[in-house]
Design a protein around this motif. Structure first.
Motif, mmCIF file in Angstrom:
data_model
loop_
_atom_site.group_PDB
_atom_site.id
_atom_site.type_symbol
_atom_site.label_atom_id
_atom_site.label_comp_id
_atom_site.label_asym_id
_atom_site.label_seq_id
_atom_site.Cartn_x
_atom_site.Cartn_y
_atom_site.Cartn_z
ATOM 1 N N GLU A 230 -26.213 -2.442 9.634
ATOM 2 C CA GLU A 230 -24.918 -3.109 9.630
ATOM 3 C C GLU A 230 -25.044 -4.468 10.309
ATOM 4 O OE1 GLU A 230 -21.667 0.312 10.313
ATOM 5 O OE2 GLU A 230 -23.242 0.289 11.827
ATOM 6 N N ARG A 231 -24.003 -5.284 10.158
ATOM 7 C CA ARG A 231 -23.995 -6.601 10.782
ATOM 8 C C ARG A 231 -23.971 -6.483 12.304
ATOM 9 N NH1 ARG A 231 -18.782 -9.325 9.557
ATOM 10 N NH2 ARG A 231 -18.137 -8.404 11.538
ATOM 11 N N VAL A 232 -24.709 -7.360 12.960
ATOM 12 C CA VAL A 232 -24.764 -7.370 14.414
ATOM 13 C C VAL A 232 -23.593 -8.210 14.934
ATOM 14 C CG1 VAL A 232 -26.133 -7.958 16.445
ATOM 15 C CG2 VAL A 232 -27.265 -7.131 14.362
ATOM 16 N N ASP A 233 -22.591 -7.549 15.506
ATOM 17 C CA ASP A 233 -21.421 -8.248 16.027
ATOM 18 C C ASP A 233 -21.603 -8.685 17.470
ATOM 19 O OD1 ASP A 233 -19.872 -7.992 13.653
ATOM 20 O OD2 ASP A 233 -19.371 -5.927 14.215
ATOM 21 N N VAL A 234 -22.230 -7.827 18.280
ATOM 22 C CA VAL A 234 -22.366 -8.075 19.711
ATOM 23 C C VAL A 234 -23.782 -7.739 20.142
ATOM 24 C CG1 VAL A 234 -21.600 -7.398 22.024
ATOM 25 C CG2 VAL A 234 -19.934 -7.603 20.171
ATOM 26 N N VAL A 235 -24.380 -8.636 20.933
ATOM 27 C CA VAL A 235 -25.699 -8.412 21.527
ATOM 28 C C VAL A 235 -25.516 -8.407 23.042
ATOM 29 C CG1 VAL A 235 -28.067 -9.225 21.702
ATOM 30 C CG2 VAL A 235 -26.775 -9.617 19.589
ATOM 31 N N HIS A 236 -25.970 -7.328 23.689
ATOM 32 C CA HIS A 236 -25.685 -7.138 25.117
ATOM 33 C C HIS A 236 -26.921 -6.561 25.811
ATOM 34 C CE1 HIS A 236 -22.647 -6.952 28.293
ATOM 35 N NE2 HIS A 236 -23.068 -5.734 28.617
ATOM 36 N N PRO A 237 -27.942 -7.368 26.093
ATOM 37 C CA PRO A 237 -29.132 -6.843 26.765
ATOM 38 C C PRO A 237 -28.842 -6.446 28.206
ATOM 39 C CG PRO A 237 -29.261 -9.231 26.562
ATOM 40 C CD PRO A 237 -28.062 -8.805 25.796
ATOM 41 N N ALA A 239 -30.274 -3.692 31.742
ATOM 42 C CA ALA A 239 -31.406 -3.009 32.361
ATOM 43 C C ALA A 239 -31.709 -1.693 31.666
ATOM 44 C CB ALA A 239 -31.117 -2.766 33.840
ATOM 45 N N GLU A 240 -30.756 -1.171 30.897
ATOM 46 C CA GLU A 240 -30.919 0.102 30.205
ATOM 47 C C GLU A 240 -31.244 -0.073 28.729
ATOM 48 O OE1 GLU A 240 -31.063 2.939 31.586
ATOM 49 O OE2 GLU A 240 -30.429 2.387 33.612
ATOM 50 N N GLY A 241 -31.602 -1.278 28.308
ATOM 51 C CA GLY A 241 -31.935 -1.526 26.923
ATOM 52 C C GLY A 241 -31.049 -2.584 26.308
ATOM 53 N N VAL A 242 -31.373 -2.978 25.085
ATOM 54 C CA VAL A 242 -30.601 -3.987 24.357
ATOM 55 C C VAL A 242 -29.493 -3.264 23.598
ATOM 56 C CG1 VAL A 242 -30.670 -5.881 22.704
ATOM 57 C CG2 VAL A 242 -32.674 -5.402 24.134
ATOM 58 N N VAL A 243 -28.266 -3.431 24.055
ATOM 59 C CA VAL A 243 -27.118 -2.742 23.466
ATOM 60 C C VAL A 243 -26.528 -3.613 22.371
ATOM 61 C CG1 VAL A 243 -24.885 -1.674 23.929
ATOM 62 C CG2 VAL A 243 -26.667 -1.649 25.689
ATOM 63 N N LEU A 244 -26.244 -2.993 21.232
ATOM 64 C CA LEU A 244 -25.686 -3.701 20.083
ATOM 65 C C LEU A 244 -24.417 -3.002 19.611
ATOM 66 C CD1 LEU A 244 -28.940 -4.109 17.917
ATOM 67 C CD2 LEU A 244 -28.064 -5.698 19.641
ATOM 68 N N ALA A 245 -23.427 -3.792 19.237
ATOM 69 C CA ALA A 245 -22.282 -3.287 18.481
ATOM 70 C C ALA A 245 -22.474 -3.777 17.062
ATOM 71 C CB ALA A 245 -20.970 -3.800 19.058
ATOM 72 N N THR A 246 -22.614 -2.833 16.131
ATOM 73 C CA THR A 246 -22.910 -3.181 14.741
ATOM 74 C C THR A 246 -21.920 -2.475 13.833
ATOM 75 O OG1 THR A 246 -24.497 -1.364 14.538
ATOM 76 C CG2 THR A 246 -25.366 -3.493 15.245
ATOM 77 N N GLY A 247 -20.814 -3.130 13.567
ATOM 78 C CA GLY A 247 -19.839 -2.544 12.652
ATOM 79 C C GLY A 247 -19.243 -1.260 13.185
ATOM 80 N N TRP A 248 -19.660 -0.140 12.640
ATOM 81 C CA TRP A 248 -19.101 1.166 13.000
ATOM 82 C C TRP A 248 -20.029 1.936 13.931
ATOM 83 C CZ3 TRP A 248 -14.376 2.699 10.681
ATOM 84 C CH2 TRP A 248 -13.897 1.793 9.735
#
Length: 466
Positions: A230-237, A239-248
Motif C-alpha cells: 500500500e501507499r506509504v502515508d507516514v514514516v516514523h523511525p 528505537a523499536e524499528g521503522v514504523v509505517l502507516a500504509t493505508g489500512w
C-alpha cells in the motif's frame, strides 16, 4: 508560485491530497486549513472524566504478506559542492516532523528567542516542469547539523502526476542545497504522493507512493528501497524499528528494511503513530486507539475515542496521537481531545475543538480558532491557562495550528500570518511577528517552517545570525 487559495484548492481536490481526504494527515501539515474545528469560537467547557468505552468490533488485526523487497543502486550524481560555505552548526533535536517518537512537538534544547527573530534565509522548493504542478516543501526535520525536507509537487484533478519528486538536504547556516535525491518509479513513470521525511542514525527515510526509501544522510545515496502493498502515508523511525502507516495497515520494519511485523485493519490508518514507554499507539479513522507491543506486534488493547454518553460529534478519524507522562492523548477530526491511561482506560475528554497537540511533559497545548491557545494538565485535563494572540477573536480563519515547544518558549503560527512566542508557564505573549509560516520545526540554533503561500522553507534566528 500559486496563490494560497489555489494551493488550498489543489490540496483539497488533487491526488496529492489523498491522505488528507482519507482523514488522517500524518504530518499535520494541513491542520490550520482543515475544517476540523467549529467555525464559531465558543467558550471551552471543563474537561469531562470519562468511563471506558466499548471496544469497536470493526478493527481487526491480522498478519499480512511480507513487503516486496527492491534493492536500488545509489544515484549517479555526485554530492554537490558547497562553494566553500562555512560548516553547518550542529543544529539538532528535531529528527521527526513532530519532534520525536512521542509526537510531543517538544525539544528541551530548543532555541529561545527573547524578541522576534529575523528570517535568516528561505529556500525554494524544487521547480515544477509544468504550470499545473505547484511545488512546496513538506515538513522539515533537523538532525546532525542538516535540515532535510521532502519537495512535493501538488496538483489538481485531471492532471497527470509528476514523473519525479525530491528529498533535499540543506545547510542550516546558508540554506544551500547539499544534496538532492530523486524519488522516481520506473514501473509507471510517475510519483503521485510523497510523505514527510524523518531521520534516524545515518539515514533519512521517505515514502513515495508504495515505496519506502532509506537514504544516506551524509551523501544522499540510496541504502535500500522497499516496495509495500500500500501507499506509504507516514514514516516514523523509532528505537523499536521503522514504523509505517500504509493505508489500512501499520507496519514495523527493521533498520535494514526487513519486515518485523504488520497488522491490517478495517479502518484507514494515517495518523502518525506514537511510541510510549511500553506500547506503540496507533489511531485509525473509525475513532479507534490501539496499543501494540512494538517488538512483537501483539495488540495489548483497543479503545474508542468517543464520549461515554450523549451524541457523538462526528469527525471520527484520529488525526493526532501524543504520549505525555502517564497519558496517551488523541485528537479526532472533530477537534475533540481524549486522554487515556496506559491500560486504555479513558481519563478525560475536552470538546473544545483543538487543532494540533503539543506537550512538554508538564502541560498539553492546543491551538483553537480565533488565535486562541490553551494549556491543560495532561494528567487531569484541567485548564492551566488560556491566551489569545491578536484581537480578532471572532475570526474563525485565525486558527492556530500545531505548535512547537522548548523548555522556555512555546512557538506557533496563526493562519492570518502571525508567528508568536508564549511563555509555557503562564501563557504570556513574549513577541509576535508578521510572517507566513506553518509546519514548524524547532532546532537548538534556529526555528524552521514552511510558507503556507509559497511553499518555501524558512529559517529564523536571533538577529538574523546564521
Amino acid at each position: 508560485m500559486l496563490s494560497r487559495q489555489r494551493r488550498a484548492l489543489l490540496r483539497a481536490l488533487g491526488v496529492a491530497a489523498a491522505g488528507a481526504l482519507a482523514g488522517c494527515p500524518g504530518d499535520e501539515s494541513g491542520d490550520t486549513d482543515t475544517p476540523d474545528a467549529d467555525p464559531t469560537p465558543t467558550d471551552t467547557p471543563a474537561p469531562t472524566p470519562t468511563a471506558r468505552p466499548t471496544e469497536s468490533p470493526t478493527a481487526t488485526a491480522t498478519d499480512t504478506e511480507t513487503a516486496t523487497e527492491t534493492e536500488t543502486d545509489a544515484p549517479d550524481d555526485e554530492t554537490p559542492e558547497t562553494d566553500g560555505a562555512e560548516p553547518a552548526r550542529p543544529d539538532t533535536g528535531w529528527p521527526l516532523p513532530r519532534g520525536g517518537e512521542r509526537n510531543h512537538g517538544h525539544n528541551p534544547e530548543g532555541v529561545t528567542f527573547g524578541a522576534a527573530p529575523t528570517e535568516a534565509w528561505r529556500a525554494e522548493p524544487p521547480a515544477a516542469d509544468t504550470d499545473y504542478h505547484d511545488p512546496e516543501y513538506v515538513h522539515p526535520v533537523v538532525a546532525d547539523g542538516r535540515v532535510y525536507a521532502t519537495g512535493r509537487l501538488v496538483y489538481g484533478p485531471h492532471v497527470a502526476p509528476p514523473e519525479r519528486q525530491f528529498l533535499h538536504a540543506l545547510d542550516p547556516v546558508t540554506g544551500e542545497r547539499v544534496w538532492e535525491y530523486e524519488l522516481t518509479d520506473e514501473s509507471d513513470g510517475s510519483v503521485a504522493e510523497v510523505s514527510a521525511c524523518a531521520a534516524r542514525g545515518d539515514r533519512v527515510y521517505v515514502g513515495a507512493d508504495d515505496r519506502l526509501h532509506a537514504v544516506d544522510a551524509a551523501e544522499g545515496t540510496a541504502h535500500w528501497t522497499r516496495q509495500l502493498p500500500e501507499r506509504v502515508d507516514v514514516v516514523h523511525p523509532t528505537a523499536e524499528g521503522v514504523v509505517l502507516a500504509t493505508g489500512w495497515s501499520v507496519r514495523v520494519l527493521e533498520s535494514d528494511g526487513e519486515r518485523r511485523w504488520d497488522h491490517e485493519f478495517g479502518e484507514h490508518v494515517g495518523a502518525r503513530p506514537a511510541l510510549g514507554d511500553q506500547y506503540l499507539y496507533v489511531g485509525a479513522s473509525g475513532k479507534q486507539l490501539m496499543a501494540f507491543d512494538p517488538a512483537t506486534g501483539d495488540r495489548a488493547w483497543m479503545a474508542d475515542a468517543m464520549p461515554p454518553e450523549g451524541t457523538d460529534e462526528g469527525g471520527w478519524a484520529v488525526y493526532t496521537v501524543v504520549t505525555v507522562g502517564e497519558r496517551v492523548v488523541v485528537r479526532r477530526a472533530s477537534g475533540v481531545v481524549y486522554a487515556f491511561d496506559r491500560t486504555g482506560e479513558p481519563v478525560w475528554h475536552d470538546r473544545a475543538r483543538g487543532r494540533g497537540l503539543t506537550a512538554d511533559g508538564e502541560r498539553l497545548y492546543t491551538g483553537r480558532v480565533g488565535g486562541k491557545v490553551v494549556a491543560t494538565d495532561p494528567a487531569t485535563g484541567e485548564r492551566v491557562w488560556e491566551q489569545t494572540v491578536g484581537d480578532r477573536t471572532d475570526d474563525a480563519r485565525r486558527g492556530v495550528g500545531p505548535m512547537v515547544a522548548g523548555d522556555d518558549a512555546l512557538y506557533g503560527a496563526v493562519a492570518d500570518g502571525t508567528l508568536f512566542a508564549l511563555r509555557p508557564d503562564d501563557g504570556s505573549v513574549v513577541w509576535t511577528a508578521e510572517t507566513d509560516a506553518e509546519r514548524l520545526a524547532l532546532g537548538s540554533e534556529a526555528l524552521y517552517g514552511v510558507g503556507d503561500r509559497d511553499g518555501e522553507l524558512r529559517r529564523w534566528t536571533a538577529g538574523g545570525d546564521g
